[in-house]
Structures are given as structure tokens and as C-alpha cells.
Write an enzyme that holds these catalytic residues in place. Structure first.
Site, mmCIF file in Angstrom:
data_model
loop_
_atom_site.group_PDB
_atom_site.id
_atom_site.type_symbol
_atom_site.label_atom_id
_atom_site.label_comp_id
_atom_site.label_asym_id
_atom_site.label_seq_id
_atom_site.Cartn_x
_atom_site.Cartn_y
_atom_site.Cartn_z
ATOM 1 N N ASP A 1 0.744 3.465 2.187
ATOM 2 C CA ASP A 1 0.486 4.452 3.494
ATOM 3 C C ASP A 1 -0.317 5.490 3.663
ATOM 4 O OD1 ASP A 1 1.335 3.869 6.125
ATOM 5 O OD2 ASP A 1 2.512 5.714 6.345
ATOM 6 N N ASP B 1 1.091 -1.240 0.089
ATOM 7 C CA ASP B 1 0.044 -0.125 -0.089
ATOM 8 C C ASP B 1 0.910 1.193 0.130
ATOM 9 O OD1 ASP B 1 0.118 -1.216 2.960
ATOM 10 O OD2 ASP B 1 0.380 0.930 3.048
#
Ligand SMILES: CSC[C@H]1O[C@H](OP(=O)(O)O)[C@H](O)[C@@H]1O
Ligand SMILES: Nc1ncnc2[nH]cnc12
Length: 305
Positions: A223, A221
Site C-alpha cells: 500500500d 503490495d
């Protein structure tokens, strides 16, 4: 144990990686160390060639252990007690850089410690023996360098576009909550490239036990630093976790034999051996025998009378 059946390489599986592929189970062991039991029983398994490796699931086989509660001292001590010389640790990480996309692999070379002091981070803690391990290069450089071309080769063959990033900095946060947007942006300013909740104290403890250690990080991902995007959720992580774990298994299946075989070559597995020699404060009569005995579990060279 015969020379052929030595277990020289330990693999720590992180989120999503609870087993390896193409291995024959030899046995499961659950050593009680002076720091307790590991996260889960350790699987000793054989590659098709017969080479044996040890596999340990960091969060337990059913992912029941939160990052702050991982018994990292027991994990590292247990692997060392099996004769392991170097650890390949896999980890799901958030990306703090646009160019590190979910699905990409990263071999970091530096760490920023954002854990909060709640994790026991030294084998010497609570003993009468003081030691200051050298940690300027927190990963085993030769091992990381050796991995670069091998992991890149696996990604080129099986990675469906996944890239490998090297010489990056991993921020290790306490969790279990993800970072705020402000923290995520601050880590970027500090020079962080990826973020997880697991590399510490694991890497510090591997160093104290004189084990080689490299982190194979897989991005899940972005973040929470991207202004126009939602901040990371566990659901975002789960979306890519299985793919990343499968590719991590392919990496492991491809390189473990050669890594085991490289044991004698240029200290790839043993580059940390001897590193604690000048880190331990000299023996004094104030050091307790029971503490020296406890430490002999991980460092028999220095603590066996
Ligand atoms: C499941 S998201 C957060 C969790 O994932 C990573 O685990 P691991 O390093 O064991 O793969 C991260 O460090 C957090 O513990
Ligand atoms: N964004 C993130 N922060 C911390 N640990 C993670 N593991 C996977 N993604 C993460």
C-alpha cells in the site's frame, strides 16, 4: 440433484483469479435473482473425485466490473440458489504490516468498513422487512479455523516461502483509487493489517443469507504507508497477481474435496444456519407480501408462507 452432486461450496475469485484448475466443466448457469444477474455466469465444475463446486469471478470473467459496481447481492443470492452453504472468497490485498510480505496469504478475522455507502449492502434494503444481522465476527470462525492448517500445509509444500497470517484485520475501502499515504498510516493506527476493496458488502450479504464465508487474502503490495517507498500502483499489484492466483488455485485444488466432505462435521459449512432467526423484526401485516416473496429467495425458512 442427487446427494452426491450437491454443490455445497462456492468459490469467488478476485483479481487475477478468473478460473480454477484441474476441474471438469459440468455446466455454466446464470440465474436471474431478485437482485439481478451475478457478475458472470457461474461455472459448476467437478473435482477429479466428482465433487462439484461453483465458481464465480467477482469482477466478471474479463475483469470488467469495478469494485464499487460488483453486484454482490446477486452474486450471493445466486450461489445460495444453487444450494451452496459456504463461500471461499479469494482477494488480492495490500499489506499494512511489514511482516505481511507480497506473496503471503492471510485469513483475516475482522473487518473495518471504509466503503462509502454507495454499494447496496443488505438484501432487506428497499423492502418493508427490517433485519439486523449479527456481524461481530464477520467471518465464519469454524470455517476459518478449519482452513488455517490446510492453507498452511499447501504453502509449506508449494508456497516457495509464502507465509500464512491469521487473526488479522482487513480494511475495506471504496476505491477505485488507492489510499493516500495519510489514510494508509491511519489504517495501521486503527489496527488494520491488510486492505482491499471487495470484502464488503460480500461478507455482510453472506451473513444475511446464512452462508458460511471466509476470505483467503493474498498480499500483492505494501500500500502507501512506507515513507521511503513509492506508493502502490496497479502495476505493482499486477507483478505478483499471477503468482498469487496460481498458488490460490493450488490451495483450492488441494482443499475443496475435504471441505465439501466436511459438510457434516461440526457445522463447518453450516455454522451460520439459523443465525438470522432473531435478526428479522417480527412479522407484521405492514410487511408486503411481494417483499417477503423476494426475501424467500435467500431465506426460504423464514419467508415461505
Ligand atoms: C487490482 S488492485 C485492486 C483490486 O484488487 C482487489 O480485488 P479482489 O478483492 O477482487 O481480488 C481489491 O479488492 C480491488 O478490487
Ligand atoms: N493497496 C491496496 N489497496 C486496496 N486494494 C488492494 N488490492 C490489492 N492491493 C490493494
Amino acid at each position: 440433484m442427487s446427494e452426491e452432486s450437491k454443490v455445497l461450496v462456492g468459490v469467488i475469485g478476485g483479481s487475477g483469479l478468473y478460473h480454477l484448475d484441474n476441474l471438469t466443466l459440468i455446466k455454466q448457469v446464470n440465474p436471474e435473482t431478485p437482485w439481478g444477474f451475478p457478475s458472470s455466469p457461474i461455472t459448476i465444475c467437478a473435482l477429479p473425485s466428482g465433487t462439484q463446486v461453483a465458481f464465480l469471478a467477482r469482477h466478471g470473467a474479463g475483469h470488467t466490473i469495478a469494485p464499487s459496481a460488483v453486484p454482490a447481492r446477486a452474486n450471493i443470492a445466486a450461489l445460495k440458489s444453487l444450494g451452496v452453504r459456504a463461500i471461499l472468497a479469494f482477494s488480492a490485498v495490500g499489506s499494512l504490516r511489514e511482516e505481511i510480505a507480497p506473496g503471503d496469504f492471510v485469513l483475516p478475522s475482522q473487518i473495518i468498513d471504509r466503503t462509502k455507502g454507495v454499494r447496496p449492502a443488505s438484501f432487506f434494503e428497499g423492502t418493508s422487512v427490517v433485519a439486523h444481522a449479527s456481524f461481530g465476527d464477520p467471518f465464519s470462525n469454524r470455517l476459518v479455523h478449519w482452513l488455517e492448517s490446510r492453507v498452511a500445509g499447501v504453502l509449506a509444500a508449494h508456497g516457495a516461502g509464502a507465509k500464512l497470517h491469521t487473526d488479522k484485520c482487513v480494511v475495506c475501502m471504496e476505491g477505485p483509487q488507492f489510499s493516500t499515504r495519510a489514510e494508509s498510516k491511519m489504517y495501521r493506527q486503527w489496527g488494520g493489517d491488510i486492505i482491499n476493496m471487495s470484502v464488503l458488502p460480500e461478507a455482510k450479504l453472506a451473513r444475511e443469507a446464512e452462508l458460511g464465508y471466509a476470505l483467503v487474502a493474498t498480499a500483492t503490495d505494501y500500500d502507501s504507508w512506507r515513507e521511503a517507498e513509492d506508493s502502490v500502483t496497479a502495476a505493482d499489484v499486477f507483478k505478483v497477481l499471477q503468482n498469487n492466483a496460481q498458488l490460490s488455485r493450488t490451495v483450492a485444488a488441494t482443499i475443496l474435496d475435504e471441505l465439501h466432505g466436511a459438510a457434516e462435521e461440526g457445522g463447518i459449512l453450516t455454522e451460520q444456519v439459523g443465525s438470522m432467526k432473531f435478526s428479522i423484526m417480527p412479522r407484521s401485516e405492514k410487511q408486503k407480501d411481494e417483499d417477503r416473496h423476494k426475501l424467500s429467495y435467500i431465506l426460504p425458512t423464514y419467508f415461505t408462507d
